[in-house]
Design a protein around this motif. Structure first.
Motif, PDB file in Angstrom:
ATOM      1  N   VAL A  99       0.848  -1.339   0.182  1.00 19.69           N
ATOM      2  CA  VAL A  99       0.037   0.054  -0.126  1.00 19.69           C
ATOM      3  C   VAL A  99       0.887   1.325  -0.062  1.00 19.69           C
ATOM      4  O   VAL A  99       0.615   2.308  -0.915  1.00 19.69           O
ATOM      5  N   GLY A 100       1.946   1.213   0.805  1.00 21.03           N
ATOM      6  CA  GLY A 100       2.777   2.670   0.872  1.00 21.03           C
ATOM      7  C   GLY A 100       3.245   2.693  -0.586  1.00 21.03           C
ATOM      8  O   GLY A 100       3.468   3.802  -0.994  1.00 21.03           O
ATOM      9  N   LYS A 101       3.868   1.570  -1.109  1.00 22.19           N
ATOM     10  CA  LYS A 101       4.394   1.890  -2.577  1.00 22.19           C
ATOM     11  C   LYS A 101       3.296   2.419  -3.542  1.00 22.19           C
ATOM     12  O   LYS A 101       3.564   3.103  -4.516  1.00 22.19           O
ATOM     13  N   ILE A 102       2.075   1.826  -3.376  1.00 24.04           N
ATOM     14  CA  ILE A 102       0.957   2.352  -4.478  1.00 24.04           C
ATOM     15  C   ILE A 102       0.733   3.974  -4.209  1.00 24.04           C
ATOM     16  O   ILE A 102       0.696   4.548  -4.839  1.00 24.04           O
ATOM     17  N   PHE A 103       0.631   4.140  -2.724  1.00 25.36           N
ATOM     18  CA  PHE A 103       0.523   5.675  -2.617  1.00 25.36           C
ATOM     19  C   PHE A 103       1.585   6.550  -3.043  1.00 25.36           C
ATOM     20  O   PHE A 103       1.376   7.606  -3.538  1.00 25.36           O
ATOM     21  N   ARG A 104       3.005   6.153  -2.665  1.00 26.19           N
ATOM     22  CA  ARG A 104       4.178   6.713  -3.244  1.00 26.19           C
ATOM     23  C   ARG A 104       4.167   6.831  -4.912  1.00 26.19           C
ATOM     24  O   ARG A 104       4.410   8.138  -5.404  1.00 26.19           O
ATOM     25  N   ASP A 105       3.880   5.975  -5.355  1.00 24.94           N
ATOM     26  CA  ASP A 105       3.921   5.970  -6.753  1.00 24.94           C
ATOM     27  C   ASP A 105       2.886   6.901  -7.383  1.00 24.94           C
ATOM     28  O   ASP A 105       3.029   7.831  -8.520  1.00 24.94           O
ATOM     29  N   ALA A 106       1.407   6.675  -6.983  1.00 27.62           N
ATOM     30  CA  ALA A 106       0.482   7.682  -7.471  1.00 27.62           C
ATOM     31  C   ALA A 106       0.967   9.261  -6.917  1.00 27.62           C
ATOM     32  O   ALA A 106       0.677   9.702  -7.930  1.00 27.62           O
ATOM     33  N   LEU A 107       1.337   9.346  -5.854  1.00 30.58           N
ATOM     34  CA  LEU A 107       1.737  10.758  -5.607  1.00 30.58           C
ATOM     35  C   LEU A 107       2.795  11.405  -6.523  1.00 30.58           C
ATOM     36  O   LEU A 107       2.939  12.599  -6.696  1.00 30.58           O
ATOM     37  N   GLY A 108       3.794  10.290  -6.738  1.00 34.06           N
ATOM     38  CA  GLY A 108       4.767  10.687  -7.851  1.00 34.06           C
ATOM     39  C   GLY A 108       4.209  11.259  -9.177  1.00 34.06           C
ATOM     40  O   GLY A 108       4.562  11.996  -9.770  1.00 34.06           O
ATOM     41  N   GLY A 109       3.200  10.386  -9.486  1.00 35.68           N
ATOM     42  CA  GLY A 109       2.601  10.780 -10.853  1.00 35.68           C
ATOM     43  C   GLY A 109       1.817  12.076 -10.687  1.00 35.68           C
ATOM     44  O   GLY A 109       1.707  12.798 -11.740  1.00 35.68           O
ATOM     45  N   LEU A 110       1.153  12.268  -9.665  1.00 37.76           N
ATOM     46  CA  LEU A 110       0.431  13.665  -9.480  1.00 37.76           C
ATOM     47  C   LEU A 110       1.571  14.704  -9.406  1.00 37.76           C
ATOM     48  O   LEU A 110       1.398  15.731 -10.076  1.00 37.76           O
TER      49      LEU A 110
END
Length: 141
Positions: free
Chosen positions: A125-136
């Motif tokens: 879940v942490g990786k998913i959140f970091r990846d999404a916010l990186g895209g944002l």
């Protein structure tokens, strides 16, 4: 209970960052976490309370329902179906002005359906959140 906390400063005004994040279908353009679609629109706002977003990857699909929606400050949601084997999920995303940008704090808590594997789901879940916010962040760079 396991907790994941991720934060990232986005180089954009809070209202614009809020609008991009809460336009769930636009995640297809920047989040890089799979295909996103709306299974149901919100009660009073398309992406607001009652909205169900579906995030799909090969072999995995998760449905999340928006529980609260306070533009441009805070949104909460819960996993209602699918995904990794977690339960009792509550996610919260908070948007705060930070200079000329926006600090996004994405938090969630959950229990593992499989005893002893909560640590693994926390990493995922942490990786998913970091990846999404990186895209944002890249969207506003």
């Amino acid at each position: 209970m396991h907790t994941v906390k991720v934060e990232r400063r986005i180089n954009g005004p809070r209202t614009a960052v809020w609008e991009a994040y809460t336009d769930h279908v636009s995640w297809n353009d920047w989040a890089r976490i799979g295909k996103v679609r709306l299974a149901r629109e919100g009660d009073t706002a398309r992406n607001g309370v009652g909205c169900v977003r579906v995030i799909s990857n090969p072999g995995v699909s998760v449905e999340e329902e928006v529980l609260s929606f306070t533009p441009p400050e805070r949104m909460t949601y819960t996993v209602v179906k699918g995904g990794i084997p977690i339960k009792d999920h509550l996610g919260e995303v908070v948007f705060e002005d930070q200079g000329d940008g926006t600090l996004v704090r994405w938090n969630c808590r959950f229990n593992s359906k499989i005893p002893g594997l909560g640590w693994l789901w926390k990493l995922v879940v942490g990786k998913i959140f970091r990846d999404a916010l990186g895209g944002l962040d890249r969207k506003f760079s």
